[in-house]
Design an enzyme around this catalytic site. Structure first.
Site, PDB file in Angstrom:
ATOM      1  N   TYR A 137     -82.014 -35.328  59.033  1.00  0.00           N
ATOM      2  CA  TYR A 137     -81.360 -36.077  60.173  1.00  0.00           C
ATOM      3  C   TYR A 137     -79.870 -35.288  60.602  1.00  0.00           C
ATOM      4  CZ  TYR A 137     -78.020 -39.207  62.334  1.00  0.00           C
ATOM      5  OH  TYR A 137     -76.988 -39.740  63.082  1.00  0.00           O
ATOM      6  N   ILE A 157     -74.830 -52.844  45.695  1.00  0.00           N
ATOM      7  CA  ILE A 157     -73.962 -51.630  45.628  1.00  0.00           C
ATOM      8  C   ILE A 157     -74.634 -50.348  45.551  1.00  0.00           C
ATOM      9  CG2 ILE A 157     -71.799 -50.891  44.922  1.00  0.00           C
ATOM     10  CD1 ILE A 157     -70.577 -53.850  44.915  1.00  0.00           C
ATOM     11  N   ALA A 182     -80.341 -41.500  72.069  1.00  0.00           N
ATOM     12  CA  ALA A 182     -81.590 -41.906  71.882  1.00  0.00           C
ATOM     13  C   ALA A 182     -82.350 -41.023  70.564  1.00  0.00           C
ATOM     14  CB  ALA A 182     -82.425 -41.865  72.919  1.00  0.00           C
ATOM     15  N   ARG A 237     -77.423 -44.071  45.477  1.00  0.00           N
ATOM     16  CA  ARG A 237     -78.307 -43.701  46.592  1.00  0.00           C
ATOM     17  C   ARG A 237     -78.473 -42.031  46.684  1.00  0.00           C
ATOM     18  NH1 ARG A 237     -77.789 -46.166  52.595  1.00  0.00           N
ATOM     19  NH2 ARG A 237     -76.126 -44.579  52.800  1.00  0.00           N
ATOM     20  N   ARG A 239     -65.788 -44.830  53.044  1.00  0.00           N
ATOM     21  CA  ARG A 239     -66.501 -44.476  54.385  1.00  0.00           C
ATOM     22  C   ARG A 239     -65.423 -44.695  55.534  1.00  0.00           C
ATOM     23  NH1 ARG A 239     -69.141 -42.103  51.415  1.00  0.00           N
ATOM     24  NH2 ARG A 239     -71.445 -42.091  51.573  1.00  0.00           N
ATOM     25  N   THR A 267     -72.860 -36.486  64.474  1.00  0.00           N
ATOM     26  CA  THR A 267     -72.655 -37.289  63.293  1.00  0.00           C
ATOM     27  C   THR A 267     -71.837 -36.464  62.207  1.00  0.00           C
ATOM     28  OG1 THR A 267     -73.791 -38.303  61.385  1.00  0.00           O
ATOM     29  CG2 THR A 267     -75.085 -36.785  62.522  1.00  0.00           C
ATOM     30  N   GLY A 327     -84.741 -49.705  70.767  1.00  0.00           N
ATOM     31  CA  GLY A 327     -83.731 -50.611  71.542  1.00  0.00           C
ATOM     32  C   GLY A 327     -84.201 -52.043  72.055  1.00  0.00           C
TER      33      GLY A 327
HETATM   34  N1  UFG Z   1     -74.485 -49.075  50.756  1.00  0.00           N
HETATM   35  C1  UFG Z   1     -74.537 -49.878  49.625  1.00  0.00           C
HETATM   36  N2  UFG Z   1     -75.391 -50.930  49.896  1.00  0.00           N
HETATM   37  C2  UFG Z   1     -76.418 -51.023  50.957  1.00  0.00           C
HETATM   38  C3  UFG Z   1     -76.228 -50.083  51.855  1.00  0.00           C
HETATM   39  C4  UFG Z   1     -75.404 -49.036  51.872  1.00  0.00           C
HETATM   40  O1  UFG Z   1     -73.979 -49.680  48.749  1.00  0.00           O
HETATM   41  O2  UFG Z   1     -77.140 -51.846  50.883  1.00  0.00           O
HETATM   42  C5  UFG Z   1     -73.280 -48.063  50.878  1.00  0.00           C
HETATM   43  C6  UFG Z   1     -73.832 -46.432  50.854  1.00  0.00           C
HETATM   44  O3  UFG Z   1     -74.315 -46.061  49.588  1.00  0.00           O
HETATM   45  C7  UFG Z   1     -72.798 -45.917  51.546  1.00  0.00           C
HETATM   46  C8  UFG Z   1     -72.104 -46.873  52.229  1.00  0.00           C
HETATM   47  O4  UFG Z   1     -72.488 -48.113  51.822  1.00  0.00           O
HETATM   48  O5  UFG Z   1     -71.854 -45.393  50.467  1.00  0.00           O
HETATM   49  C9  UFG Z   1     -72.200 -46.979  53.893  1.00  0.00           C
HETATM   50  O6  UFG Z   1     -73.565 -46.730  53.938  1.00  0.00           O
HETATM   51  P1  UFG Z   1     -74.372 -46.796  55.362  1.00  0.00           P
HETATM   52  O7  UFG Z   1     -75.719 -46.442  55.279  1.00  0.00           O
HETATM   53  O8  UFG Z   1     -74.060 -47.800  56.211  1.00  0.00           O
HETATM   54  O9  UFG Z   1     -73.823 -45.560  55.933  1.00  0.00           O
HETATM   55  P2  UFG Z   1     -73.626 -43.966  55.690  1.00  0.00           P
HETATM   56  O10 UFG Z   1     -72.326 -43.683  55.427  1.00  0.00           O
HETATM   57  O11 UFG Z   1     -74.695 -43.654  54.787  1.00  0.00           O
HETATM   58  O12 UFG Z   1     -74.522 -43.081  56.773  1.00  0.00           O
HETATM   59  C10 UFG Z   1     -73.696 -43.272  58.112  1.00  0.00           C
HETATM   60  C11 UFG Z   1     -74.542 -43.322  59.319  1.00  0.00           C
HETATM   61  C12 UFG Z   1     -75.513 -42.273  59.359  1.00  0.00           C
HETATM   62  C13 UFG Z   1     -74.615 -40.910  59.309  1.00  0.00           C
HETATM   63  C14 UFG Z   1     -73.581 -41.166  58.137  1.00  0.00           C
HETATM   64  C15 UFG Z   1     -72.607 -39.714  58.435  1.00  0.00           C
HETATM   65  O13 UFG Z   1     -75.277 -44.729  59.071  1.00  0.00           O
HETATM   66  O14 UFG Z   1     -76.355 -42.251  60.657  1.00  0.00           O
HETATM   67  O15 UFG Z   1     -73.044 -42.127  58.440  1.00  0.00           O
HETATM   68  O16 UFG Z   1     -72.115 -39.401  57.442  1.00  0.00           O
HETATM   69  F1  UFG Z   1     -75.673 -39.920  59.082  1.00  0.00           F
END
Ligand code: UFG
Length: 327
Positions: A140, A206, A73, A280, A220, A116, A36
């Site tokens: 996680y 992407i 936290a 990913r 999402r 989450t 933080g």
């Molecule tokens: N993505 C990209 N490029 C990047 C980063 C992300 O294409 O550089 C994509 C990811 O593959 C995903 C989407 O963008 O499809 C969102 O990715 P984030 O990493 O922003 O978020 P996530 O959906 O992976 O994860 C989020 C929270 C987590 C939680 C999850 C719950 O960040 O803490 O939702 O499903 F666990």
């Protein structure tokens, strides 16, 4: 009500602290500043320390006459949780157990916990309801689910009344663009795209363009941080009547990675390079919330469901804080 906000110097915790104060509560922030930012806490008492230290936390709960605890936290990096699972079990589970033990000792019964959508893993049915099977696919998500179970059993002893709020994709910035995302490292889509738009990174990647979604990229459910915080306030009130309250928090609308990129381009008025990469590991194609339960039982209604508005608030924060909080 005097509320201890563990992790109140972080992204969601700092917004929560501001909203608690605005709503007439008295938030007290407890944060060890490992993630933080001190500058994110304003107009609230700040205590530097660790909620995983039992004696210290008992003292804090007693000294300040805390009536409820909100817990933000946790460690949140999915990839890091895979490479360092013990670190996640230590911080997210063991220390939370210590916090609950300190609450039990002092007799603080109300607890609002940041959970989450990752507890659901790769669900078969979309949108996701709260009774969807909990099958986390990474440490996680598993640690968050463990805490939910711990709270459940503790609530059955009558020593705890808890709300577990399962966030989908938290985003945006709150309170006049003063409190936003400043993670190190940053892994979340919207701030990463904004960094590309600001020229702070060469491109946005992407992760996967061959998903079974309308444009091939992952979808999402992006939910504004102030909408999340508003649900916490309602959940806190709900604990007057129930001992256990579990809710999904999302808009129910999905946006694809490409849609988010296009929106950032439009809002920032800047172009940047987009690189298409492989998927990913562990990314489900679509994750959207059915948040009907929170709407019906809490009277919660997101105020900023529109992606354009979400990105505008995030952009305003980053434009005003080009180097984050600067610490
Ligand atoms: N993505 C990209 N490029 C990047 C980063 C992300 O294409 O550089 C994509 C990811 O593959 C995903 C989407 O963008 O499809 C969102 O990715 P984030 O990493 O922003 O978020 P996530 O959906 O992976 O994860 C989020 C929270 C987590 C939680 C999850 C719950 O960040 O803490 O939702 O499903 F666990």
């Amino acid at each position: 009500m005097r509320v201890l906000v563990c992790g109140g110097a972080g992204y969601i915790g700092s917004n929560m602290t501001a909203m608690l104060a605005k709503a007439g509560h008295e938030p007290i922030v407890l944060d060890n500043l490992s993630k933080g930012h001190r500058a994110a806490v304003r107009n609230a008492r700040f205590i530097l320390g660790d909620f995983g230290d039992y004696d210290f936390t008992v003292d804090v709960l007693r000294k300040y006459g805390i009536a409820a605890v909100m817990h933000f936290a946790a460690y949140i990096e999915v990839g890091e949780s895979v490479s360092q699972p013990l670190r996640y079990y230590d911080n997210n589970v063991s220390r939370t157990r210590t916090l609950l033990a300190a609450m039990e000792t002092v007799g603080v019964r109300k607890f609002v916990f940041s959970s989450t959508a990752a507890v659901y893993g790769m669900p078969d049915r979309i949108p996701i309801t709260e009774d969807t099977p909990k099958m986390p696919i990474n440490p996680y998500g598993e640690t968050k689910w463990s805490v939910e179970r711990m709270c459940h059993f503790q609530s059955e002893t009558d020593k705890l009344r808890y709300a577990a709020l399962r966030y989908f994709n938290a985003c945006g910035a709150g309170f006049d663009a003063t409190l936003g995302e400043d993670h190190h490292p940053e892994s979340h889509l919207i701030p990463l795209i904004i960094q590309a738009a600001m020229g702070k990174r060469d491109n946005i990647r992407i992760f996967g363009i061959d998903y079974s979604t309308p444009d091939g990229t992952c979808v999402r459910d992006y939910i504004h941080v102030e909408d999340l915080c508003a649900a916490h306030l309602l959940a806190l009130d709900k604990l007057d009547n129930v001992a256990e309250a579990v809710y999904n928090l999302g808009n129910g609308t999905g946006y694809s990675v490409r849609q988010v990129i296009d929106t950032v381009r439009r809002v920032c008025g800047k172009d940047f390079k987009v690189v298409e990469e492989d998927r990913r590991p562990g990314d489900p194609p679509v994750l959207t919330a059915d948040a009907t339960k929170a709407q019906n039982e809490l009277g919660w209604k997101p105020r900023y469901p529109d992606l354009e508005t979400i990105v505008q608030t995030a952009w305003a924060f980053h434009a005003a804080h080009p180097n984050g909080y600067g610490d």
